[in-house]
Enzyme design. Structure first.
Site, PDB file in Angstrom:
ATOM      1  N   HIS A 132       0.807  -3.870   6.565  1.00 33.80           N
ATOM      2  CA  HIS A 132       1.548  -2.588   6.771  1.00 33.80           C
ATOM      3  C   HIS A 132       2.194  -2.552   7.767  1.00 33.80           C
ATOM      4  O   HIS A 132       2.168  -3.583   8.664  1.00 33.80           O
ATOM      5  CB  HIS A 132       0.653  -1.434   6.420  1.00 33.80           C
ATOM      6  N   ARG A 181       0.700  -1.436  -0.014  1.00 33.80           N
ATOM      7  CA  ARG A 181      -0.114  -0.033   0.200  1.00 33.80           C
ATOM      8  C   ARG A 181       0.716   1.116   0.146  1.00 33.80           C
ATOM      9  O   ARG A 181       0.398   2.428   0.050  1.00 33.80           O
ATOM     10  CB  ARG A 181      -0.993   0.101   1.185  1.00 33.80           C
ATOM     11  N   VAL A 184     -11.772  -7.565   8.644  1.00 27.87           N
ATOM     12  CA  VAL A 184     -11.732  -6.639   7.440  1.00 27.87           C
ATOM     13  C   VAL A 184     -10.307  -5.933   7.379  1.00 27.87           C
ATOM     14  O   VAL A 184     -10.432  -4.846   6.975  1.00 27.87           O
ATOM     15  CB  VAL A 184     -12.892  -5.800   7.188  1.00 27.87           C
ATOM     16  N   CYS A 193      -5.561   2.305  12.480  1.00 21.69           N
ATOM     17  CA  CYS A 193      -6.397   2.701  11.258  1.00 21.69           C
ATOM     18  C   CYS A 193      -7.868   2.856  11.302  1.00 21.69           C
ATOM     19  O   CYS A 193      -8.367   3.668  10.545  1.00 21.69           O
ATOM     20  CB  CYS A 193      -6.132   1.510  10.272  1.00 21.69           C
TER      21      CYS A 193
END
Length: 186
Positions: A74, A46, A169, A175
């Site tokens: 990440h 990403r 998810v 985040c």
């Protein structure tokens, strides 16, 4: 829609907004770890080198170092700040390898808090004037062994949070949060 909504909120707070206009640049917030002294940027699926360069151009007063991220979504999938000068880090080989890279890239020596579960290393540190050191971390029912490690932080107010459904998810504490340090105008 998410970008435009966030932009409106930040504008309403009179914050400076820098937009990446290079179509080749990618930068995911989950790959950006700000320690208070410097930035570590995970190079992952990403985030790419060009995104890290734009971050460095934007924050010229801070060192920006890149860290390859393998086998994880990440960088903050396995590390985050757990206090001033304290990096929470997972135990996996990938997490420890990334930590070693960060240590080699930095002139500063950070303390580390190693937790058994990589996902539990994603926590949120807050320094709240009326409360002191506050740490939001994964709940004991989700990661009991990692929660025991956090309990050793005696000078922190610990707030366990269960996010099992969000984790399905690829959601994690950092985040799902936008932290803004802005003085009250009252």
């Amino acid at each position: 829609k998410q970008v435009e909504g966030m932009k409106r909120v930040l504008e309403s707070l009179n914050l400076n907004i820098v937009e990446m206009v290079d179509e080749n640049a990618t930068l995911d917030g989950g790959d950006v770890l700000f320690t208070g002294r410097e930035f570590f940027v995970g190079l992952s699926r990403r985030t790419n080198q060009r995104g890290a360069e734009i971050l460095a151009d934007t924050f010229k007063d801070y060192a920006v170092s890149t860290v390859p991220v393998h086998d994880s979504l990440h960088l903050k999938s396995f590390c985050s700040m757990a206090g001033p000068n304290l990096i929470a880090i997972g135990s996996s080989e990938a997490a420890q390898k990334a930590l070693k890279t960060m240590q080699q890239m930095s002139d500063h020596r950070y303390d580390k808090l190693t937790v058994p579960d990589d996902a539990a290393a994603n926590c949120i540190y807050l320094n709240i004037p009326s409360k002191g050191h506050v740490l939001l971390h994964r709940a004991p029912e989700e990661y009991p062994e990692s929660a025991k490690v956090f309990e050793k932080l005696k000078d922190h107010m610990l707030i366990p949070i269960a996010i099992t459904e969000l984790e399905k998810v690829d959601g994690s504490l950092t985040c799902c949060s936008v932290l803004i340090n802005k003085a009250s105008e009252l």
